[in-house]
Motif scaffolding. Structure first.
Motif, PDB file in Angstrom:
ATOM      1  N   ALA A 126     101.257  93.302   7.176  1.00 45.00           N
ATOM      2  CA  ALA A 126     102.455  93.510   7.992  1.00 45.00           C
ATOM      3  C   ALA A 126     102.533  92.555   9.179  1.00 45.00           C
ATOM      4  N   GLU A 127     101.391  92.217   9.779  1.00 45.35           N
ATOM      5  CA  GLU A 127     101.416  91.399  10.990  1.00 45.35           C
ATOM      6  C   GLU A 127     101.965  90.008  10.703  1.00 45.35           C
ATOM      7  N   VAL A 128     101.482  89.398   9.635  1.00 41.13           N
ATOM      8  CA  VAL A 128     101.967  88.074   9.258  1.00 41.13           C
ATOM      9  C   VAL A 128     103.422  88.154   8.790  1.00 41.13           C
ATOM     10  N   ALA A 129     103.747  89.175   8.017  1.00 44.14           N
ATOM     11  CA  ALA A 129     105.120  89.325   7.531  1.00 44.14           C
ATOM     12  C   ALA A 129     106.109  89.403   8.683  1.00 44.14           C
ATOM     13  N   SER A 130     105.734  90.082   9.747  1.00 39.23           N
ATOM     14  CA  SER A 130     106.624  90.199  10.906  1.00 39.23           C
ATOM     15  C   SER A 130     106.893  88.837  11.529  1.00 39.23           C
ATOM     16  N   VAL A 131     105.860  88.007  11.637  1.00 36.80           N
ATOM     17  CA  VAL A 131     106.035  86.667  12.204  1.00 36.80           C
ATOM     18  C   VAL A 131     106.948  85.830  11.313  1.00 36.80           C
ATOM     19  N   VAL A 132     106.737  85.908  10.012  1.00 37.54           N
ATOM     20  CA  VAL A 132     107.532  85.093   9.086  1.00 37.54           C
ATOM     21  C   VAL A 132     108.989  85.560   9.067  1.00 37.54           C
ATOM     22  N   HIS A 133     109.203  86.864   9.111  1.00 33.35           N
ATOM     23  CA  HIS A 133     110.584  87.353   9.183  1.00 33.35           C
ATOM     24  C   HIS A 133     111.263  86.850  10.461  1.00 33.35           C
ATOM     25  N   GLY A 134     110.502  86.787  11.550  1.00 35.38           N
ATOM     26  CA  GLY A 134     111.053  86.232  12.777  1.00 35.38           C
ATOM     27  C   GLY A 134     111.408  84.766  12.622  1.00 35.38           C
ATOM     28  N   ALA A 135     110.569  84.033  11.904  1.00 33.14           N
ATOM     29  CA  ALA A 135     110.850  82.621  11.661  1.00 33.14           C
ATOM     30  C   ALA A 135     112.100  82.446  10.800  1.00 33.14           C
ATOM     31  N   VAL A 136     112.273  83.337   9.832  1.00 31.27           N
ATOM     32  CA  VAL A 136     113.479  83.284   9.001  1.00 31.27           C
ATOM     33  C   VAL A 136     114.721  83.518   9.853  1.00 31.27           C
ATOM     34  N   ASP A 137     114.628  84.438  10.828  1.00 26.04           N
ATOM     35  CA  ASP A 137     115.753  84.658  11.736  1.00 26.04           C
ATOM     36  C   ASP A 137     116.053  83.395  12.537  1.00 26.04           C
ATOM     37  N   ALA A 179     111.165  80.472   0.837  1.00 22.36           N
ATOM     38  CA  ALA A 179     110.315  80.539   2.023  1.00 22.36           C
ATOM     39  C   ALA A 179     109.496  81.822   1.980  1.00 22.36           C
ATOM     40  N   TYR A 180     108.208  81.704   2.256  1.00 22.82           N
ATOM     41  CA  TYR A 180     107.314  82.860   2.200  1.00 22.82           C
ATOM     42  C   TYR A 180     106.049  82.544   3.006  1.00 22.82           C
ATOM     43  N   PRO A 181     105.244  83.557   3.347  1.00 25.25           N
ATOM     44  CA  PRO A 181     104.016  83.285   4.108  1.00 25.25           C
ATOM     45  C   PRO A 181     103.055  82.422   3.302  1.00 25.25           C
ATOM     46  N   GLY A 228     101.621  80.282   9.142  1.00 24.52           N
ATOM     47  CA  GLY A 228     102.373  79.235   8.459  1.00 24.52           C
ATOM     48  C   GLY A 228     103.409  79.793   7.503  1.00 24.52           C
ATOM     49  N   ILE A 229     104.482  79.030   7.325  1.00 26.58           N
ATOM     50  CA  ILE A 229     105.511  79.351   6.332  1.00 26.58           C
ATOM     51  C   ILE A 229     105.502  78.264   5.281  1.00 26.58           C
ATOM     52  N   GLU A 230     105.432  78.667   4.031  1.00 26.83           N
ATOM     53  CA  GLU A 230     105.480  77.696   2.945  1.00 26.83           C
ATOM     54  C   GLU A 230     106.894  77.629   2.391  1.00 26.83           C
ATOM     55  N   LEU A 231     107.386  76.411   2.213  1.00 26.80           N
ATOM     56  CA  LEU A 231     108.708  76.172   1.642  1.00 26.80           C
ATOM     57  C   LEU A 231     108.530  75.507   0.291  1.00 26.80           C
ATOM     58  N   LEU A 232     109.118  76.074  -0.743  1.00 28.04           N
ATOM     59  CA  LEU A 232     108.973  75.553  -2.099  1.00 28.04           C
ATOM     60  C   LEU A 232     110.333  75.161  -2.651  1.00 28.04           C
ATOM     61  N   GLY A 233     110.385  74.011  -3.304  1.00 24.55           N
ATOM     62  CA  GLY A 233     111.635  73.533  -3.871  1.00 24.55           C
ATOM     63  C   GLY A 233     111.497  73.195  -5.342  1.00 24.55           C
ATOM     64  N   ARG A 234     112.585  72.740  -5.924  1.00 24.24           N
ATOM     65  CA  ARG A 234     112.561  72.332  -7.318  1.00 24.24           C
ATOM     66  C   ARG A 234     111.795  71.012  -7.472  1.00 24.24           C
ATOM     67  N   ALA A 235     111.544  70.634  -8.705  1.00 26.83           N
ATOM     68  CA  ALA A 235     110.850  69.373  -8.966  1.00 26.83           C
ATOM     69  C   ALA A 235     111.603  68.208  -8.327  1.00 26.83           C
ATOM     70  N   TRP A 236     110.860  67.296  -7.726  1.00 30.48           N
ATOM     71  CA  TRP A 236     111.371  66.070  -7.102  1.00 30.48           C
ATOM     72  C   TRP A 236     112.220  66.344  -5.863  1.00 30.48           C
ATOM     73  N   MET A 240     105.644  88.155  -2.303  1.00 29.42           N
ATOM     74  CA  MET A 240     104.949  87.110  -1.554  1.00 29.42           C
ATOM     75  C   MET A 240     104.632  87.545  -0.127  1.00 29.42           C
ATOM     76  N   PHE A 241     105.339  88.586   0.374  1.00 28.10           N
ATOM     77  CA  PHE A 241     105.078  89.086   1.719  1.00 28.10           C
ATOM     78  C   PHE A 241     104.009  90.170   1.723  1.00 28.10           C
ATOM     79  N   GLY A 242     103.695  90.714   0.565  1.00 29.91           N
ATOM     80  CA  GLY A 242     102.663  91.734   0.475  1.00 29.91           C
ATOM     81  C   GLY A 242     103.160  93.099   0.885  1.00 29.91           C
ATOM     82  N   THR A 243     102.467  94.132   0.412  1.00 27.72           N
ATOM     83  CA  THR A 243     102.844  95.508   0.713  1.00 27.72           C
ATOM     84  C   THR A 243     101.727  96.273   1.407  1.00 27.72           C
ATOM     85  N   ASP A 244     100.552  95.679   1.494  1.00 27.59           N
ATOM     86  CA  ASP A 244      99.426  96.331   2.160  1.00 27.59           C
ATOM     87  C   ASP A 244      99.661  96.336   3.672  1.00 27.59           C
TER      88      ASP A 244
END
Length: 216
Positions: free
Chosen positions: A9-20, A132-134, A177-185, A1-5
């Motif tokens: 990398a630029e967005v992934a760095s921001v999201v990793h910072g948000a995870v911290d 949590a993922y970009p 943006g960071i997307e947060l996904l959960g289980r049903a309901w 979900m973070f991509g390898t291209d």
């Protein structure tokens, strides 16, 4: 979900910072891998399962329940011409679906269940409540240009709820943006977590070029 291209990398760095930042707020964070996620079933035509088949019937049912609406069917919307040209092909493809009682539709249901089971297993195995993922793996393009790197298929194809929160900015001040996904309901839990993170970080700020709204 973070991509390898490298372009991811630029967005992934921001999201990793948000995870911290989430860790700093007391969240237990673990890296989760969903085996075969890149190859899990999606529709090769548009990436989304059952969307094309469901859209016309669900929209028509909604409009039928609201008789005061200015249109009654997707066909009337198409006849009116009052839609953005960018979505015309999708609207016409949905209008062309005559029945959901087809082999393709039922195959999509099976694919969706496979994806749901893979997500649930990964969450259970890792004992996590949210993923949590970009929202988009790449920096947002200007209006009119094709946007690459969307991750919204995970929620749309699985049917699981998701919410997006501001995660920060790239060095040139493009919001991420960071997307947060959960289980049903799990919507109440998603909203509580998103609210707590937003209040703890206050990442969002209005663009400098946006004028104040008139108070009336």
């Amino acid at each position: 979900m973070f991509g390898t291209d490298p372009a991811d990398a630029e967005v992934a760095s921001v999201v990793h910072g948000a995870v911290d930042e989430m860790k700093g707020q007391g969240v237990d964070v673990v890296e989760v891998t969903i085996p075969g996620l890149a190859d899990l079933p999606t529709d090769r035509a548009n990436g989304f399962l059952v969307l094309r088949q469901d859209f016309k019937f669900d929209l028509n049912a909604y409009l039928a329940a609201h008789p005061s609406a200015p249109v009654r069917t997707l066909d009337e919307i198409l006849a009116s011409g009052k839609f953005h040209p960018a979505i015309e092909t999708n609207l016409r493809n949905s209008q062309a679906v005559e029945s959901r009682d087809t082999q393709e539709y039922f195959a999509h249901i099976v694919k969706r269940n496979t994806l749901r089971e893979a997500i649930l297993k990964a969450m259970a195995d890792n004992r996590v409540e949210l993923l949590a993922y970009p929202t988009i793996r790449r920096k947002a393009n200007v209006i009119g240009e094709t946007q690459m790197g969307s991750n919204c298929q995970l929620s749309a194809n699985s049917g699981f709820p998701a919410i997006v929160v501001p995660g920060g900015f790239t060095p040139d001040e493009v919001p991420v943006g960071i997307e947060l996904l959960g289980r049903a309901w799990s919507e109440p839990q998603l909203i509580k977590f998103a609210y707590a993170y937003e209040q703890g970080t206050r990442h969002r700020h209005a663009p400098a070029t946006t004028p104040p709204l008139n108070q009336q």
